[in-house]
Structures are given as structure tokens and as C-alpha cells.
Motif scaffolding. Structure first.
Motif, PDB file in Angstrom:
ATOM      1  N   LEU A 206       0.814  -1.209   0.000  1.00  0.00           N
ATOM      2  CA  LEU A 206       0.000   0.000   0.000  1.00  0.00           C
ATOM      3  C   LEU A 206       0.850   1.261   0.000  1.00  0.00           C
ATOM      4  O   LEU A 206       0.531   2.243  -0.667  1.00  0.00           O
ATOM      5  CB  LEU A 206      -0.915   0.011   1.233  1.00  0.00           C
ATOM      6  CG  LEU A 206      -1.873  -1.184   1.374  1.00  0.00           C
ATOM      7  CD1 LEU A 206      -2.699  -1.041   2.643  1.00  0.00           C
ATOM      8  CD2 LEU A 206      -2.782  -1.300   0.158  1.00  0.00           C
ATOM      9  N   LYS A 207       1.922   1.250   0.761  1.00  0.00           N
ATOM     10  CA  LYS A 207       2.806   2.414   0.850  1.00  0.00           C
ATOM     11  C   LYS A 207       4.089   2.010   1.569  1.00  0.00           C
ATOM     12  O   LYS A 207       4.183   0.912   2.138  1.00  0.00           O
ATOM     13  CB  LYS A 207       2.138   3.556   1.597  1.00  0.00           C
ATOM     14  CG  LYS A 207       1.765   3.224   3.039  1.00  0.00           C
ATOM     15  CD  LYS A 207       1.223   4.427   3.793  1.00  0.00           C
ATOM     16  CE  LYS A 207      -0.167   4.800   3.368  1.00  0.00           C
ATOM     17  NZ  LYS A 207      -0.732   5.917   4.190  1.00  0.00           N
ATOM     18  N   THR A 208       5.077   2.895   1.526  1.00  0.00           N
ATOM     19  CA  THR A 208       6.330   2.692   2.259  1.00  0.00           C
ATOM     20  C   THR A 208       6.425   3.743   3.352  1.00  0.00           C
ATOM     21  O   THR A 208       6.216   4.938   3.102  1.00  0.00           O
ATOM     22  CB  THR A 208       7.543   2.789   1.326  1.00  0.00           C
ATOM     23  OG1 THR A 208       7.462   1.744   0.340  1.00  0.00           O
ATOM     24  CG2 THR A 208       8.845   2.624   2.107  1.00  0.00           C
ATOM     25  N   VAL A 209       6.732   3.287   4.566  1.00  0.00           N
ATOM     26  CA  VAL A 209       6.821   4.158   5.734  1.00  0.00           C
ATOM     27  C   VAL A 209       8.223   4.053   6.314  1.00  0.00           C
ATOM     28  O   VAL A 209       8.801   2.963   6.349  1.00  0.00           O
ATOM     29  CB  VAL A 209       5.783   3.743   6.801  1.00  0.00           C
ATOM     30  CG1 VAL A 209       5.777   4.737   7.951  1.00  0.00           C
ATOM     31  CG2 VAL A 209       4.405   3.611   6.187  1.00  0.00           C
ATOM     32  N   LYS A 210       8.778   5.175   6.783  1.00  0.00           N
ATOM     33  CA  LYS A 210      10.103   5.146   7.410  1.00  0.00           C
ATOM     34  C   LYS A 210       9.979   5.090   8.923  1.00  0.00           C
ATOM     35  O   LYS A 210       9.112   5.751   9.519  1.00  0.00           O
ATOM     36  CB  LYS A 210      10.930   6.361   6.994  1.00  0.00           C
ATOM     37  CG  LYS A 210      11.705   6.166   5.717  1.00  0.00           C
ATOM     38  CD  LYS A 210      12.830   7.184   5.593  1.00  0.00           C
ATOM     39  CE  LYS A 210      13.718   6.859   4.395  1.00  0.00           C
ATOM     40  NZ  LYS A 210      14.855   7.804   4.289  1.00  0.00           N
ATOM     41  N   THR A 211      10.851   4.309   9.541  1.00  0.00           N
ATOM     42  CA  THR A 211      10.871   4.252  10.999  1.00  0.00           C
ATOM     43  C   THR A 211      11.386   5.568  11.566  1.00  0.00           C
ATOM     44  O   THR A 211      12.207   6.253  10.946  1.00  0.00           O
ATOM     45  CB  THR A 211      11.762   3.108  11.499  1.00  0.00           C
ATOM     46  OG1 THR A 211      13.088   3.275  10.972  1.00  0.00           O
ATOM     47  CG2 THR A 211      11.228   1.757  11.050  1.00  0.00           C
ATOM     48  N   ASP A 212      10.913   5.914  12.763  1.00  0.00           N
ATOM     49  CA  ASP A 212      11.404   7.129  13.417  1.00  0.00           C
ATOM     50  C   ASP A 212      12.701   6.837  14.160  1.00  0.00           C
ATOM     51  O   ASP A 212      13.291   5.751  14.009  1.00  0.00           O
ATOM     52  CB  ASP A 212      10.340   7.725  14.337  1.00  0.00           C
ATOM     53  CG  ASP A 212      10.012   6.846  15.549  1.00  0.00           C
ATOM     54  OD1 ASP A 212      10.772   5.892  15.840  1.00  0.00           O
ATOM     55  OD2 ASP A 212       8.985   7.113  16.209  1.00  0.00           O
ATOM     56  N   ALA A 213      13.150   7.768  14.975  1.00  0.00           N
ATOM     57  CA  ALA A 213      14.435   7.634  15.660  1.00  0.00           C
ATOM     58  C   ALA A 213      14.477   6.450  16.620  1.00  0.00           C
ATOM     59  O   ALA A 213      15.563   5.983  16.986  1.00  0.00           O
ATOM     60  CB  ALA A 213      14.762   8.922  16.410  1.00  0.00           C
ATOM     61  N   LYS A 214      13.312   5.952  17.028  1.00  0.00           N
ATOM     62  CA  LYS A 214      13.253   4.817  17.947  1.00  0.00           C
ATOM     63  C   LYS A 214      12.803   3.528  17.249  1.00  0.00           C
ATOM     64  O   LYS A 214      12.553   2.519  17.910  1.00  0.00           O
ATOM     65  CB  LYS A 214      12.309   5.128  19.110  1.00  0.00           C
ATOM     66  CG  LYS A 214      12.816   6.257  20.003  1.00  0.00           C
ATOM     67  CD  LYS A 214      11.892   6.465  21.184  1.00  0.00           C
ATOM     68  CE  LYS A 214      12.412   7.557  22.105  1.00  0.00           C
ATOM     69  NZ  LYS A 214      11.496   7.771  23.274  1.00  0.00           N
ATOM     70  N   GLY A 215      12.703   3.575  15.910  1.00  0.00           N
ATOM     71  CA  GLY A 215      12.307   2.388  15.160  1.00  0.00           C
ATOM     72  C   GLY A 215      10.806   2.209  15.035  1.00  0.00           C
ATOM     73  O   GLY A 215      10.343   1.201  14.488  1.00  0.00           O
ATOM     74  N   ASN A 216      10.028   3.190  15.513  1.00  0.00           N
ATOM     75  CA  ASN A 216       8.573   3.058  15.481  1.00  0.00           C
ATOM     76  C   ASN A 216       8.003   3.397  14.104  1.00  0.00           C
ATOM     77  O   ASN A 216       8.576   4.185  13.349  1.00  0.00           O
ATOM     78  CB  ASN A 216       7.942   3.970  16.530  1.00  0.00           C
ATOM     79  CG  ASN A 216       8.300   3.540  17.941  1.00  0.00           C
ATOM     80  OD1 ASN A 216       8.299   2.350  18.255  1.00  0.00           O
ATOM     81  ND2 ASN A 216       8.613   4.499  18.803  1.00  0.00           N
ATOM     82  N   LEU A 217       6.837   2.804  13.819  1.00  0.00           N
ATOM     83  CA  LEU A 217       6.132   3.021  12.555  1.00  0.00           C
ATOM     84  C   LEU A 217       4.700   3.451  12.840  1.00  0.00           C
ATOM     85  O   LEU A 217       4.060   2.948  13.774  1.00  0.00           O
ATOM     86  CB  LEU A 217       6.102   1.730  11.736  1.00  0.00           C
ATOM     87  CG  LEU A 217       7.435   1.217  11.208  1.00  0.00           C
ATOM     88  CD1 LEU A 217       7.354  -0.282  10.955  1.00  0.00           C
ATOM     89  CD2 LEU A 217       7.817   1.946   9.924  1.00  0.00           C
ATOM     90  N   LYS A 218       4.192   4.365  11.996  1.00  0.00           N
ATOM     91  CA  LYS A 218       2.795   4.775  12.142  1.00  0.00           C
ATOM     92  C   LYS A 218       2.311   5.382  10.838  1.00  0.00           C
ATOM     93  O   LYS A 218       2.966   6.248  10.256  1.00  0.00           O
ATOM     94  CB  LYS A 218       2.629   5.781  13.273  1.00  0.00           C
ATOM     95  CG  LYS A 218       1.172   6.156  13.540  1.00  0.00           C
ATOM     96  CD  LYS A 218       1.053   7.083  14.739  1.00  0.00           C
ATOM     97  CE  LYS A 218      -0.412   7.407  15.030  1.00  0.00           C
ATOM     98  NZ  LYS A 218      -0.553   8.316  16.219  1.00  0.00           N
TER      99      LYS A 218
END
Length: 252
Positions: A206-218
């Protein structure tokens, strides 16, 4: 007749400094013995967690017109002065001229002093003897990736959800930190959000999301039909690919 230096090693032990690694030797040999293939752990990738004993298998295939007699323990060398030696290889003939010699090394991240800097490309050095006195010594006969084991989670909410409403998909990408002895977030990594329609067999990205500085995805998507959401990470040279266990959402 072959002549070589005698080096004292401890099978499976990890050298911590350059002084602990045997001095490099140039490739050499005598006669027509050749190394034709090297395979480590089946796919030339070995992922280690933060604890627990891991057995890495090394197979070296060699040929000689008189057949292969034996092989010495293989040396594995990698970044940050990483060094291991395998057990004594067992050679099994596949023909009169060709044998595959297989050995293993056992590694425990808690006791073998792994550092995160050791993740990356490692090389296999091999010494193989033929039945007629020929032999081959080959540095970097093969290579493999030593990787920090990864984990990936997903949660899609709310469940159930009305058709056309927003589904929020969260998750986290973590990997083994051998320095810290625990899993830590893997920052700034592209991760695919995928969907499997109920009754279908293939996931759609559906899409590509980048992890934040702590590895989280949203991220968010619009609910349309029942199905499964998951995050999928393609991996890097130091970290293996991983898929999250899918989360089912009932659309009403």
C-alpha cells in the motif's frame, strides 16, 4: 610436500584484537586442487540474536583429480577484528574428484564478546588436502553476511472498523544490539505496509513508511474490505529481512 606455520586456535573463540588473529598468508597450493564453492548456513547469511547458542555451518566444496582427503578447520574473519575457527571438517565425496567438507562453529553473543561493529561481510579461509599430496590454501574462498537479528511488529486499529473509516497501523522495527545485550530500534529504515484481502493469496504493498528515531512506525489507510495488514522490511547488509505477523481487520 606442503609446509605451513602452526597456529594455536580455540574452536569457536572470538579474537578481540588484531594480535589474536593469525598473520595473513597469501593464497597458495600445490597441484590441481581447487575450491569451487563455499556455502555458509545455506544462504550465506547468519543472523544472531542477543543471547542463545547459534550454530553456523560452513561447507567448502573442492576438487582434485585424485579426490579430496581432508580439510583443516576453516577460519572466519570479519570486521572489528572478528575471528572464529570451525570444528574439524567432515568431507563427503560426491564423485571421484569432488568432495564437500562441512564444519561448524558455535557462537553465544553473551559470552563471545560480539560488538555491533562486527556485523557485515565476513570471509571464509580454507585449506584442503587431496589424496595425492596436492593441496590448496585460499584466503577469502567465500563470504557471508553476519547480521543482527531483527523483529517487526504491527497493530491495525480500530477492530472492527466501518467501511471508509480510517485504520491506523502502528508497529516497530528492532534489531539485536550486541553492545547493549537487547533489541533496540532501527531508525530511518523504509518499511512496506502490505495488505492481504480476505480469501486472497498475495499481499499488495500500500505504501512505504520510514521508521522514526526509535524504530517506530505509524501510518493511516482507509478501510475498504476485510483483510490482513502487515509491515515488511527488506533488510540491509547488517540486518535480515523480516515480516510482521499480520493483523486482521474486520470491515463492517
Amino acid at each position: 610436500m606442503r609446509i605451513r606455520a602452526s597456529v594455536a586456535v580455540v574452536t569457536g573463540a572470538l579474537a578481540l584484537t588484531a594480535l589474536a588473529v593469525p598473520a595473513a598468508q597469501a593464497d597458495g597450493g600445490y597441484g590441481d586442487t581447487k575450491v569451487t564453492k563455499v556455502v555458509v548456513d545455506g544462504d550465506n547469511k547468519a543472523a544472531l540474536s542477543t543471547s542463545g547458542l547459534k550454530t553456523i555451518t560452513v561447507s567448502v566444496t573442492a576438487t582434485d583429480d585424485s579426490g579430496i582427503l581432508s580439510a583443516d578447520p576453516f577460519a572466519l574473519q570479519g570486521p572489528d577484528y572478528g575471528y572464529w575457527t570451525t570444528s574439524k571438517p567432515v568431507c563427503k565425496a560426491s564423485s571421484h574428484t569432488t568432495s564437500t567438507c562441512t564444519a561448524s562453529v558455535k557462537i553465544d553473543p553473551k559470552v563471545d564478546f560480539l560488538s555491533n561493529a562486527m556485523a557485515g561481510t565476513w570471509y571464509v579461509d580454507a585449506w584442503v588436502d587431496a589424496r595425492d599430496g596436492d593441496y590448496i590454501w585460499k584466503e577469502k574462498a567465500g563470504s557471508f553476511k553476519l547480521q543482527r537479528a531483527s523483529k517487526l511488529t504491527v497493530n491495525a486499529a480500530p477492530e472492527p472498523v466501518k467501511k471508509g473509516k480510517t485504520v491506523t497501523v502502528t508497529g516497530a522495527l528492532t534489531r539485536a544490539s550486541w553492545d547493549a545485550g537487547k533489541y533496540t530500534g532501527y531508525a530511518a529504515q523504509p518499511v512496506k505496509l502490505q495488505f492481504l484481502k480476505k480469501g486472497a493469496k498475495t499481499y499488495t504493498t500500500l505504501k512505504t513508511v520510514k521508521t522514526d528515531a526509535k524504530g517506530n512506525l505509524k501510518t493511516t489507510v482507509k478501510a475498504s474490505v476485510d483483510g490482513y495488514y502487515r509491515y515488511s522490511f527488506a533488510g540491509t547488509p547488517t540486518t535480515p529481512a523480516v515480516n510482521a505477523t499480520a493483523d486482521f481487520v474486520d470491515v463492517r
